[in-house]
Design an enzyme around this catalytic site. Structure first.
Site, short mmCIF file in Angstrom:
data_model
loop_
_atom_site.label_atom_id
_atom_site.label_comp_id
_atom_site.label_asym_id
_atom_site.label_seq_id
_atom_site.Cartn_x
_atom_site.Cartn_y
_atom_site.Cartn_z
N SER A 282 0.92 -1.17 0.06
CA SER A 282 0.05 -0.13 0.14
C SER A 282 1.11 1.28 0.07
O SER A 282 2.17 0.94 0.05
CB SER A 282 -0.86 0.16 1.44
N ASP B 9 -0.78 -1.33 -4.46
CA ASP B 9 -1.86 -1.59 -4.20
C ASP B 9 -2.82 -0.10 -3.55
O ASP B 9 -2.14 0.57 -2.81
CB ASP B 9 -2.15 -2.46 -2.75
N ASP C 19 -6.13 3.89 -8.03
CA ASP C 19 -7.55 3.89 -7.56
C ASP C 19 -8.03 5.27 -7.67
O ASP C 19 -7.98 6.09 -6.72
CB ASP C 19 -7.51 3.50 -6.24
N GLU D 234 -9.90 0.64 -10.13
CA GLU D 234 -11.19 0.46 -9.47
C GLU D 234 -12.63 1.27 -9.87
O GLU D 234 -12.39 2.39 -9.94
CB GLU D 234 -11.26 0.70 -7.91
N GLY E 291 -10.95 -6.91 -0.26
CA GLY E 291 -11.54 -6.96 1.15
C GLY E 291 -11.93 -8.29 1.27
O GLY E 291 -12.99 -8.67 1.79
N ALA E 292 -11.17 -9.29 0.96
CA ALA E 292 -11.63 -10.64 0.92
C ALA E 292 -11.18 -11.43 2.06
O ALA E 292 -11.67 -12.61 2.50
CB ALA E 292 -10.72 -11.61 -0.14
N SER E 293 -10.42 -10.64 3.14
CA SER E 293 -10.22 -11.29 4.42
C SER E 293 -11.67 -11.69 5.15
O SER E 293 -12.40 -10.50 5.05
CB SER E 293 -9.54 -10.40 5.21
N ASN F 156 -7.52 -9.99 -2.84
CA ASN F 156 -6.71 -9.12 -2.19
C ASN F 156 -6.64 -9.54 -0.58
O ASN F 156 -7.85 -9.80 -0.20
CB ASN F 156 -6.77 -7.70 -2.31
N ASP G 57 -5.34 -8.69 3.15
CA ASP G 57 -4.25 -7.98 4.06
C ASP G 57 -4.91 -8.13 5.52
O ASP G 57 -3.96 -8.79 6.37
CB ASP G 57 -4.48 -6.63 4.01
O1 G3H Z 1 -6.42 -3.71 -1.13
C1 G3H Z 1 -6.29 -4.87 -0.36
C2 G3H Z 1 -7.51 -5.42 0.13
O2 G3H Z 1 -8.54 -5.38 -0.53
C3 G3H Z 1 -7.25 -6.24 1.52
O3 G3H Z 1 -8.57 -6.35 2.04
O4 G3H Z 1 -7.99 -6.11 4.41
O5 G3H Z 1 -10.04 -7.09 3.92
O6 G3H Z 1 -8.11 -8.16 3.43
P1 G3H Z 1 -8.65 -6.80 3.40
ZN ZN Z 2 -8.26 -2.99 -1.36
#
Ligand code: G3H
Ligand code: ZN
Length: 283
Positions: free
Chosen positions: A49, A81, A103, A133, A208-210, A229, A231
């Site tokens: 990032s 990112d 972005d 995006e 936002g896959a976490s 992604n 994080d």
């Molecule tokens: O750009 C990075 C992400 O979209 C990570 O999202 O923190 O929900 O895994 P996250």
């Molecule tokens: Zn993201």
């Protein structure tokens, strides 16, 4: 080997799986992600990032990732990112990133197109792939903060126009995921994903896959998501492992001994994600 993001993601798009894009800010995390990918024989994307770059230094983090990537037995891309700052995006292009995300989701549609096009006109001749995006993903990812009320799903018609006008290599879409920790289970709009994929026929990115349940991730991959992604899940694994060391081995004060379990924890998460995304044995 160090490759472009497009090289990894075009293959994933054609063969129907997703590749994990894991955030890093230091040597240990980078090494853990690459080791996991090597053990799973998977291509992988290491992403930074803007604040990770501020933390580690642009030249420094680029040298760490590029060197480890070049030595790796699997394809590795170095990706920026959520690049929201023009100067940071340009610096990443100069410092050897092989993929950048511009972005422009905070801008109006036309302005997002205009700046994305400018980035691509500089990045592509340098051999660097570009992600953009469309729509607004909610939640907090370092400097990117979007209130739930301001999050907007990607409009499929706009997605077609956006890709035609910019020539972007892969597109991040908003279908109900959010950055950071979820309060409840996210509700993904799979019909929207299906529609967008059918009309774009190109690599699609899920942010936002976490914390998204495994069956939802697998469904998203089956419907055409090719870059995922992660994080927050890595940060949480790091914290848990560090907490355990401090609690269970109070006499240990060697940073290397304290960091080793955090790297092992990150590696385990990455391996699990790789298998979930279906990129194992694809290198
Ligand atoms: O750009 C990075 C992400 O979209 C990570 O999202 O923190 O929900 O895994 P996250
Ligand atoms: Zn993201």
């Amino acid at each position: 080997m160090l490759v472009t993001g497009k090289e990894i993601l075009q293959k994933a798009h054609e063969e129907g799986y997703a590749v994990g894009a894991f955030n890093t800010s230091n040597l240990e995390m980078t090494r853990a992600v690459i080791e996991a990918a090597e053990e799973e024989k998977s291509p992988v994307i290491i992403q930074t990032s803007q604040s990770a770059i501020t933390y580690a230094g642009s030249t420094e983090i680029a040298m760490i990732v590029r060197l480890l990537a070049e030595e790796a037995s699997v394809p590795v891309a170095l990706h920026l990112d959520h690049g929201t700052d023009w100067d940071v995006v340009m610096k990443c292009l100069r410092d050897g990133w092989t993929s950048v995300m511009f972005d422009g989701s905070k801008y109006e549609f036309d302005k997002n197109i205009e700046i994305t096009k400018q980035v691509i006109s500089i990045a592509h001749p340098m051999g660097v792939s570009v992600e953009a995006e469309l729509g607004k993903i909610g939640g907090v990812e370092d400097h990117v903060k979007v209130d739930a009320k301001d999050a907007t799903m990607t409009d499929p018609d706009e997605a077609v126009e956006f890709v035609e006008k910019t020539g972007v290599d892969y597109l991040a879409i908003a279908i109900g995921t959010a950055h950071g920790v979820y309060k409840g289970d996210p509700e993904l709009d799979f019909d929207r994903l299906k529609d967008i994929k059918a009309r774009l026929n190109m690599p699609i990115v899920l942010h936002g896959a976490s914390g998204v349940p495994e069956e939802d991730i697998k469904k998203a991959v089956s419907l055409g998501v090719n870059k995922i992604n992660i994080d927050t899940d890595l940060r949480q694994a790091f914290k848990k492992a560090m907490h355990k060391v401090v609690k269970e081995q109070p006499d240990v004060y060697d940073p290397r001994k304290m960091l080793a379990p955090t790297s092992d924890a990150i590696k385990e998460v990455v391996k699990t994600k790789i298998r979930m995304f279906g990129s194992n044995n694809r290198a």
